[in-house]
Design a protein around this motif. Structure first.
Motif, mmCIF file in Angstrom:
data_model
loop_
_atom_site.group_PDB
_atom_site.id
_atom_site.type_symbol
_atom_site.label_atom_id
_atom_site.label_comp_id
_atom_site.label_asym_id
_atom_site.label_seq_id
_atom_site.Cartn_x
_atom_site.Cartn_y
_atom_site.Cartn_z
ATOM 1 N N GLU A 212 -1.243 4.887 -9.663
ATOM 2 C CA GLU A 212 -0.924 6.217 -9.159
ATOM 3 C C GLU A 212 -1.362 6.388 -7.708
ATOM 4 O O GLU A 212 -0.666 7.022 -6.907
ATOM 5 N N LYS A 213 -2.511 5.819 -7.344
ATOM 6 C CA LYS A 213 -2.992 5.917 -5.971
ATOM 7 C C LYS A 213 -2.081 5.152 -5.020
ATOM 8 O O LYS A 213 -1.762 5.631 -3.931
ATOM 9 N N TYR A 214 -1.646 3.959 -5.428
ATOM 10 C CA TYR A 214 -0.730 3.186 -4.587
ATOM 11 C C TYR A 214 0.565 3.965 -4.354
ATOM 12 O O TYR A 214 1.044 4.086 -3.226
ATOM 13 N N GLN A 215 1.138 4.481 -5.432
ATOM 14 C CA GLN A 215 2.402 5.206 -5.302
ATOM 15 C C GLN A 215 2.242 6.469 -4.473
ATOM 16 O O GLN A 215 3.126 6.833 -3.695
ATOM 17 N N ASP A 220 3.741 8.910 0.549
ATOM 18 C CA ASP A 220 3.300 9.862 1.573
ATOM 19 C C ASP A 220 3.364 9.290 2.984
ATOM 20 O O ASP A 220 3.012 9.990 3.952
ATOM 21 N N LEU A 221 3.794 8.047 3.128
ATOM 22 C CA LEU A 221 3.897 7.458 4.466
ATOM 23 C C LEU A 221 4.888 8.256 5.314
ATOM 24 O O LEU A 221 5.959 8.635 4.845
ATOM 25 N N ARG A 222 4.522 8.483 6.576
ATOM 26 C CA ARG A 222 5.360 9.288 7.476
ATOM 27 C C ARG A 222 6.182 8.398 8.391
ATOM 28 O O ARG A 222 5.723 7.343 8.838
ATOM 29 N N TYR A 223 7.370 8.857 8.682
ATOM 30 C CA TYR A 223 8.291 8.096 9.534
ATOM 31 C C TYR A 223 8.002 8.331 11.007
ATOM 32 O O TYR A 223 7.764 9.462 11.438
ATOM 33 N N PHE A 224 7.986 7.239 11.770
ATOM 34 C CA PHE A 224 7.901 7.305 13.220
ATOM 35 C C PHE A 224 9.110 6.585 13.807
ATOM 36 O O PHE A 224 9.414 5.463 13.393
ATOM 37 N N PHE A 268 13.883 4.051 6.087
ATOM 38 C CA PHE A 268 12.435 4.186 5.897
ATOM 39 C C PHE A 268 12.137 4.829 4.548
ATOM 40 O O PHE A 268 11.261 4.376 3.809
ATOM 41 N N GLU A 269 12.867 5.880 4.196
ATOM 42 C CA GLU A 269 12.669 6.554 2.913
ATOM 43 C C GLU A 269 12.993 5.626 1.744
ATOM 44 O O GLU A 269 12.300 5.626 0.726
ATOM 45 N N LYS A 270 14.039 4.809 1.909
ATOM 46 C CA LYS A 270 14.391 3.846 0.852
ATOM 47 C C LYS A 270 13.298 2.804 0.677
ATOM 48 O O LYS A 270 12.968 2.409 -0.454
ATOM 49 N N LEU A 271 12.717 2.365 1.799
ATOM 50 C CA LEU A 271 11.663 1.360 1.732
ATOM 51 C C LEU A 271 10.396 1.922 1.091
ATOM 52 O O LEU A 271 9.679 1.207 0.380
ATOM 53 N N LYS A 272 10.103 3.185 1.327
ATOM 54 C CA LYS A 272 8.968 3.834 0.667
ATOM 55 C C LYS A 272 9.142 3.800 -0.843
ATOM 56 O O LYS A 272 8.212 3.458 -1.592
ATOM 57 N N VAL A 273 10.315 4.176 -1.299
ATOM 58 C CA VAL A 273 10.603 4.183 -2.739
ATOM 59 C C VAL A 273 10.548 2.758 -3.294
ATOM 60 O O VAL A 273 10.049 2.526 -4.399
ATOM 61 N N LYS A 274 11.041 1.814 -2.502
ATOM 62 C CA LYS A 274 11.001 0.405 -2.919
ATOM 63 C C LYS A 274 9.560 -0.072 -3.090
ATOM 64 O O LYS A 274 9.230 -0.742 -4.077
ATOM 65 N N SER A 276 6.982 1.768 -3.855
ATOM 66 C CA SER A 276 6.461 2.432 -5.050
ATOM 67 C C SER A 276 7.000 1.789 -6.325
ATOM 68 O O SER A 276 6.245 1.507 -7.259
ATOM 69 N N ASP A 277 8.298 1.547 -6.356
ATOM 70 C CA ASP A 277 8.934 1.019 -7.566
ATOM 71 C C ASP A 277 8.542 -0.429 -7.856
ATOM 72 O O ASP A 277 8.442 -0.833 -9.020
ATOM 73 N N GLU A 278 8.343 -1.211 -6.808
ATOM 74 C CA GLU A 278 8.084 -2.633 -6.994
ATOM 75 C C GLU A 278 6.603 -2.951 -7.190
ATOM 76 O O GLU A 278 6.254 -4.084 -7.517
ATOM 77 N N TYR A 279 5.742 -1.973 -7.009
ATOM 78 C CA TYR A 279 4.303 -2.241 -7.125
ATOM 79 C C TYR A 279 3.944 -2.615 -8.554
ATOM 80 O O TYR A 279 4.356 -1.965 -9.510
ATOM 81 N N ARG A 280 3.164 -3.666 -8.700
ATOM 82 C CA ARG A 280 2.697 -4.125 -10.002
ATOM 83 C C ARG A 280 1.171 -4.219 -9.966
ATOM 84 O O ARG A 280 0.606 -5.143 -9.379
ATOM 85 N N ALA A 281 0.527 -3.283 -10.619
ATOM 86 C CA ALA A 281 -0.933 -3.261 -10.622
ATOM 87 C C ALA A 281 -1.508 -4.494 -11.309
ATOM 88 O O ALA A 281 -2.586 -4.965 -10.936
ATOM 89 N N TYR A 282 -0.798 -5.035 -12.305
ATOM 90 C CA TYR A 282 -1.325 -6.204 -13.019
ATOM 91 C C TYR A 282 -1.454 -7.417 -12.100
ATOM 92 O O TYR A 282 -2.256 -8.327 -12.357
#
Length: 364
Positions: A212-215, A220-224, A268-274, A276-282
């Motif tokens: 949850e912290k990673y996601q 919450d990353l901001r675009y520059f 940038f927004e797509k990469l943020k979601v990517k 989050s979705d691809e993160y594997r805590a294990y």
């Protein structure tokens, strides 16, 4: 070197009745008597004679017992659970129906609880309990029952269950099984859902704090707006200053710049979601120092790549974007580890520390 002797598998001697098992499963676990009776008649659930444990049996494709899992029926003290010596982990407590659905559980009582909650026409589907995370049993079931094409993971609603589901999903996908979904219990597991339904004390779901912290950080990353002339400088300064959030933002913005030139913000927004979705805590193990080493390696790869000044091919552009994306991922993992290892310290520093000059610079 002396070879380890494999012990022969033997089922525990059966008791002459199942009074204690029925009492335990019905009165304490709220399992449907009809569900219990079904498996008792299949000889895959019985009561052992010596200790009156519930015995859950795994049969092979020929109907021979190959595995057994014992669970105590005591109403007090610590729960006793053990898999019999010599058990073949390719098999486990299960039911196989005619439909294409296979429901996968961590333990037999989770499975029986789900069947109690969803008893209508349950026999037409297939169900298996891994007794932990015995993926071997799942793959053996899929191999021996060619009708099974849809896999539904029903692991616990806690960190271990979430990790197990994601790990098994990835393994199944790697082996060509595309239809994999998950049913999540409302509470910690399906038996806790049953307990709540009967108005007794139950265990709530346990959040996966790392995931949850990673996601949270990733989304919450901001675009520059990326300025390619200042890209190296921004990434270098934020890395040297250990400013993980800003480094992740600059790295992801640069990745979006290389592959989304027509609409960098949307990319940038797509990469943020990517992320989050691809993160594997294990797969995200190790202490902060190990993750900082990974970050350093990713940073060095990016800096070598960005110093390449010649015209890039399409493939090189994609590779550069991937390296920057990986840098962002490593950076977020370091930020997560830092926050989880010292949450109070991080909170105090956020409230009192003045941001350095680089934090005020816009990426453009």
């Amino acid at each position: 070197m002396q070879e380890k002797k494999i012990k022969k598998f033997h089922l525990p001697k059966a008791n002459e009745n199942m009074h204690r098992v029925y009492a335990y499963l019905i009165k304490q676990r709220f399992i449907s008597p009809e569900i219990i009776t079904h498996f008792a008649k299949q000889h895959t659930l019985y009561e052992d004679a010596e200790h009156h444990n519930a015995v859950f049996v795994g049969m092979d494709e020929n109907g021979a017992p190959r595995q057994a899992h014992l669970r105590s029926t005591n109403s007090f003290g610590k729960a006793f659970r053990i898999t019999c010596e010599g058990s073949d982990t390719r098999y486990s407590f299960a039911h196989f129906g005619e439909s294409g659905k296979l429901f996968v559980f961590e333990a037999p009582i989770d499975m029986l609880s789900y069947l109690t909650l969803h008893s209508e026409n349950w026999q037409k589907h297939s169900y298996i309990a891994m007794n932990g995370v015995y993926k071997n049993a799942v793959f053996t079931a899929l191999k021996n029952h060619c009708n099974l094409s849809e896999i539904v993971l029903c692991t616990d609603n806690d960190a271990g269950g979430i990790d197990a589901a994601e790990r098994l999903t990835d393994i199944l996908h790697e082996n060509g099984y595309e239809s994999v979904s998950r049913i999540i219990p409302k509470n910690k597991d399906f038996n806790e859902d049953l307990k709540q339904l009967h108005g007794v004390e139950f265990l709530s779901a346990v959040p996966h704090f790392r995931k949850e912290k990673y996601q949270e950080i990733a989304l919450d990353l901001r675009y520059f707006k990326c300025n390619p002339d200042r890209m190296l400088n921004r990434i270098s300064k934020t890395f040297q200053n250990g400013q993980y959030q800003y480094l992740a933002e600059y790295a992801l913005a640069a990745s979006a710049f290389f592959i989304g030139r027509k609409n960098e913000n949307a990319m940038f927004e797509k990469l943020k979601v990517k992320l989050s979705d691809e993160y594997r805590a294990y797969a995200d193990k190790g202490k902060l120092c190990a993750k900082q080493d990974n970050l350093k390696s990713a940073y060095q790869s990016v800096m070598r790549d960005l110093r390449y000044t010649q015209s890039r091919t399409k493939e090189q552009v994609i590779q550069t974007a991937k390296l920057l994306y990986q840098l962002a991922d490593c950076t977020v993992k370091c930020e997560v580890e830092q926050e989880l290892s010292a949450p109070q310290l991080m909170q105090e520093e956020t409230q009192t520390e003045e941001p350095s000059e680089v934090l005020h610079m816009e990426y453009g």
